[in-house]
Design a protein around this motif. Sequence first.
Motif, PDB file in Angstrom:
ATOM      1  N   GLY A  14       0.845  -1.187   0.000  1.00 19.58           N
ATOM      2  CA  GLY A  14       0.000   0.000   0.000  1.00 19.58           C
ATOM      3  C   GLY A  14       0.874   1.227   0.000  1.00 19.58           C
ATOM      4  O   GLY A  14       2.094   1.147   0.194  1.00 19.58           O
ATOM      5  N   ASN A  15       0.271   2.369  -0.247  1.00 21.94           N
ATOM      6  CA  ASN A  15       0.999   3.624  -0.242  1.00 21.94           C
ATOM      7  C   ASN A  15       0.009   4.745   0.007  1.00 21.94           C
ATOM      8  O   ASN A  15      -1.191   4.604  -0.258  1.00 21.94           O
ATOM      9  CB  ASN A  15       1.774   3.837  -1.546  1.00 21.94           C
ATOM     10  CG  ASN A  15       1.023   3.309  -2.754  1.00 21.94           C
ATOM     11  OD1 ASN A  15       0.119   3.962  -3.272  1.00 21.94           O
ATOM     12  ND2 ASN A  15       1.373   2.092  -3.187  1.00 21.94           N
ATOM     13  N   LEU A  16       0.486   5.844   0.550  1.00 25.92           N
ATOM     14  CA  LEU A  16      -0.397   6.949   0.890  1.00 25.92           C
ATOM     15  C   LEU A  16       0.341   8.269   0.736  1.00 25.92           C
ATOM     16  O   LEU A  16       1.572   8.308   0.735  1.00 25.92           O
ATOM     17  CB  LEU A  16      -0.979   6.785   2.287  1.00 25.92           C
ATOM     18  CG  LEU A  16      -0.072   6.493   3.460  1.00 25.92           C
ATOM     19  CD1 LEU A  16      -0.787   6.853   4.780  1.00 25.92           C
ATOM     20  CD2 LEU A  16       0.280   5.001   3.507  1.00 25.92           C
ATOM     21  N   SER A  17      -0.440   9.323   0.592  1.00 27.83           N
ATOM     22  CA  SER A  17       0.161  10.631   0.341  1.00 27.83           C
ATOM     23  C   SER A  17      -0.711  11.737   0.903  1.00 27.83           C
ATOM     24  O   SER A  17      -1.902  11.550   1.168  1.00 27.83           O
ATOM     25  CB  SER A  17       0.363  10.852  -1.166  1.00 27.83           C
ATOM     26  OG  SER A  17      -0.898  10.975  -1.827  1.00 27.83           O
ATOM     27  N   VAL A  18      -0.079  12.903   1.067  1.00 30.29           N
ATOM     28  CA  VAL A  18      -0.763  14.126   1.480  1.00 30.29           C
ATOM     29  C   VAL A  18      -0.309  15.246   0.558  1.00 30.29           C
ATOM     30  O   VAL A  18       0.893  15.386   0.280  1.00 30.29           O
ATOM     31  CB  VAL A  18      -0.454  14.475   2.953  1.00 30.29           C
ATOM     32  CG1 VAL A  18      -0.932  15.876   3.303  1.00 30.29           C
ATOM     33  CG2 VAL A  18      -1.086  13.449   3.892  1.00 30.29           C
ATOM     34  N   ARG A  19      -1.258  16.041   0.084  1.00 31.05           N
ATOM     35  CA  ARG A  19      -0.911  17.205  -0.736  1.00 31.05           C
ATOM     36  C   ARG A  19      -0.356  18.292   0.181  1.00 31.05           C
ATOM     37  O   ARG A  19      -0.946  18.612   1.216  1.00 31.05           O
ATOM     38  CB  ARG A  19      -2.160  17.722  -1.463  1.00 31.05           C
ATOM     39  CG  ARG A  19      -1.857  18.804  -2.501  1.00 31.05           C
ATOM     40  CD  ARG A  19      -3.114  19.577  -2.867  1.00 31.05           C
ATOM     41  NE  ARG A  19      -4.108  18.793  -3.594  1.00 31.05           N
ATOM     42  CZ  ARG A  19      -4.233  18.791  -4.916  1.00 31.05           C
ATOM     43  NH1 ARG A  19      -3.415  19.511  -5.667  1.00 31.05           N
ATOM     44  NH2 ARG A  19      -5.187  18.074  -5.497  1.00 31.05           N
TER      45      ARG A  19
ATOM     46  N   GLY B 284      -7.049  16.410  -0.685  1.00 30.52           N
ATOM     47  CA  GLY B 284      -5.854  16.687   0.087  1.00 30.52           C
ATOM     48  C   GLY B 284      -5.065  15.452   0.454  1.00 30.52           C
ATOM     49  O   GLY B 284      -3.942  15.563   0.955  1.00 30.52           O
ATOM     50  N   SER B 285      -5.625  14.250   0.215  1.00 30.97           N
ATOM     51  CA  SER B 285      -4.913  13.024   0.566  1.00 30.97           C
ATOM     52  C   SER B 285      -5.431  11.857  -0.267  1.00 30.97           C
ATOM     53  O   SER B 285      -6.618  11.822  -0.629  1.00 30.97           O
ATOM     54  CB  SER B 285      -5.079  12.716   2.060  1.00 30.97           C
ATOM     55  OG  SER B 285      -4.375  11.549   2.421  1.00 30.97           O
ATOM     56  N   VAL B 286      -4.530  10.911  -0.540  1.00 35.80           N
ATOM     57  CA  VAL B 286      -4.860   9.690  -1.282  1.00 35.80           C
ATOM     58  C   VAL B 286      -4.350   8.504  -0.490  1.00 35.80           C
ATOM     59  O   VAL B 286      -3.194   8.490  -0.046  1.00 35.80           O
ATOM     60  CB  VAL B 286      -4.217   9.700  -2.688  1.00 35.80           C
ATOM     61  CG1 VAL B 286      -4.550   8.408  -3.437  1.00 35.80           C
ATOM     62  CG2 VAL B 286      -4.672  10.918  -3.492  1.00 35.80           C
TER      63      VAL B 286
ATOM     64  N   ASP C 103     -10.540  15.262   1.687  1.00 32.73           N
ATOM     65  CA  ASP C 103      -9.944  16.585   1.807  1.00 32.73           C
ATOM     66  C   ASP C 103      -8.765  16.568   2.758  1.00 32.73           C
ATOM     67  O   ASP C 103      -7.925  17.476   2.733  1.00 32.73           O
ATOM     68  CB  ASP C 103     -10.989  17.629   2.222  1.00 32.73           C
ATOM     69  CG  ASP C 103     -11.707  17.247   3.510  1.00 32.73           C
ATOM     70  OD1 ASP C 103     -11.458  16.156   4.049  1.00 32.73           O
ATOM     71  OD2 ASP C 103     -12.529  18.059   3.973  1.00 32.73           O
ATOM     72  N   ASP C 104      -8.672  15.543   3.609  1.00 34.00           N
ATOM     73  CA  ASP C 104      -7.494  15.336   4.439  1.00 34.00           C
ATOM     74  C   ASP C 104      -7.271  13.842   4.616  1.00 34.00           C
ATOM     75  O   ASP C 104      -8.072  13.016   4.156  1.00 34.00           O
ATOM     76  CB  ASP C 104      -7.617  16.065   5.785  1.00 34.00           C
ATOM     77  CG  ASP C 104      -8.820  15.616   6.604  1.00 34.00           C
ATOM     78  OD1 ASP C 104      -9.320  14.488   6.402  1.00 34.00           O
ATOM     79  OD2 ASP C 104      -9.276  16.407   7.450  1.00 34.00           O
ATOM     80  N   LEU C 105      -6.170  13.490   5.272  1.00 34.71           N
ATOM     81  CA  LEU C 105      -5.814  12.083   5.414  1.00 34.71           C
ATOM     82  C   LEU C 105      -6.822  11.319   6.255  1.00 34.71           C
ATOM     83  O   LEU C 105      -7.147  10.162   5.951  1.00 34.71           O
ATOM     84  CB  LEU C 105      -4.412  11.972   6.025  1.00 34.71           C
ATOM     85  CG  LEU C 105      -3.852  10.573   6.259  1.00 34.71           C
ATOM     86  CD1 LEU C 105      -3.892   9.724   4.996  1.00 34.71           C
ATOM     87  CD2 LEU C 105      -2.420  10.659   6.789  1.00 34.71           C
ATOM     88  N   ASP C 106      -7.342  11.927   7.298  1.00 32.72           N
ATOM     89  CA  ASP C 106      -8.329  11.236   8.132  1.00 32.72           C
ATOM     90  C   ASP C 106      -9.554  10.836   7.320  1.00 32.72           C
ATOM     91  O   ASP C 106     -10.082   9.730   7.483  1.00 32.72           O
ATOM     92  CB  ASP C 106      -8.748  12.122   9.309  1.00 32.72           C
ATOM     93  CG  ASP C 106      -7.732  12.120  10.436  1.00 32.72           C
ATOM     94  OD1 ASP C 106      -6.863  11.230  10.459  1.00 32.72           O
ATOM     95  OD2 ASP C 106      -7.810  13.009  11.304  1.00 32.72           O
ATOM     96  N   MET C 107     -10.025  11.721   6.426  1.00 33.85           N
ATOM     97  CA  MET C 107     -11.202  11.382   5.630  1.00 33.85           C
ATOM     98  C   MET C 107     -10.886  10.296   4.606  1.00 33.85           C
ATOM     99  O   MET C 107     -11.695   9.376   4.388  1.00 33.85           O
ATOM    100  CB  MET C 107     -11.752  12.623   4.934  1.00 33.85           C
ATOM    101  CG  MET C 107     -12.993  12.354   4.092  1.00 33.85           C
ATOM    102  SD  MET C 107     -14.349  11.572   5.029  1.00 33.85           S
ATOM    103  CE  MET C 107     -14.939  12.988   5.969  1.00 33.85           C
ATOM    104  N   ALA C 108      -9.744  10.370   3.972  1.00 29.41           N
ATOM    105  CA  ALA C 108      -9.375   9.327   3.010  1.00 29.41           C
ATOM    106  C   ALA C 108      -9.274   7.967   3.699  1.00 29.41           C
ATOM    107  O   ALA C 108      -9.725   6.945   3.163  1.00 29.41           O
ATOM    108  CB  ALA C 108      -8.060   9.683   2.329  1.00 29.41           C
TER     109      ALA C 108
END
Length: 214
Positions: free
Chosen positions: A36-41, A98-100, A171-176
């Motif tokens: 897996g992988n994750l990101s923040v703008r 803001g996050s994926v 819109d942010d990491l918590d929501m994603a």
Amino acid sequence: MPNSAPRPTAHHDAVRQLIRAGGEIVDSGLALASAGNLSVRLDDDRFVVSASGTWLNRFDEDSFTVMTLAGDVVGGAPRPSSEWKLHQRAYLARPDVGSVVHVHPAHAILLDAMRVPVRLITLDHAFYVASVGRTPYYPNGSDELADTAAEQLRTHNCLIMGNHGSTTVGDDLDMALRRALNLENAAEMTYRALVAGRDDLDFPWESEPHLHHA
């Protein structure tokens, strides 16, 4: 989908959030090890993404790469995740995101392989997931995978990629992450209903879409 851009995120805040989320993802069973992988703008042109081969529950401050939306590495670890294009194309397609979060949830992948749609059984599923996009199988890290995912994410916040995993945005990491958790929970409950021999369940939000936003 909304067009307003998220507020800029400082690099150290983004890294702190990503380290926390990586542990939560593995603890919840959404991914194993480095799957897996994750990101923040960070701002209008940059995002921070997990680096190649990093274990999600072993993240530290050196586990991330800073990239531009043009695809250039501008800081951090020199080798980003092989799926960096997935994150880049999602941000280009969705200026409001803001996050994926890309993970490998077992029930969602299994149902998709069986061509069984994920049912949104609880009100939380209906609200946070709302709808589920899908792409066929494409090789890991390919342009085809990133481009088809981005196209689906234009109209969905949750996506299942055939024989691969899920991608959720917020819109942010918590929501994603909340969307990833609810998608897999909905998939698990759908699977349990199938095992119980019930595929005839009805839910009010499937005929009344406005209930998704109650």
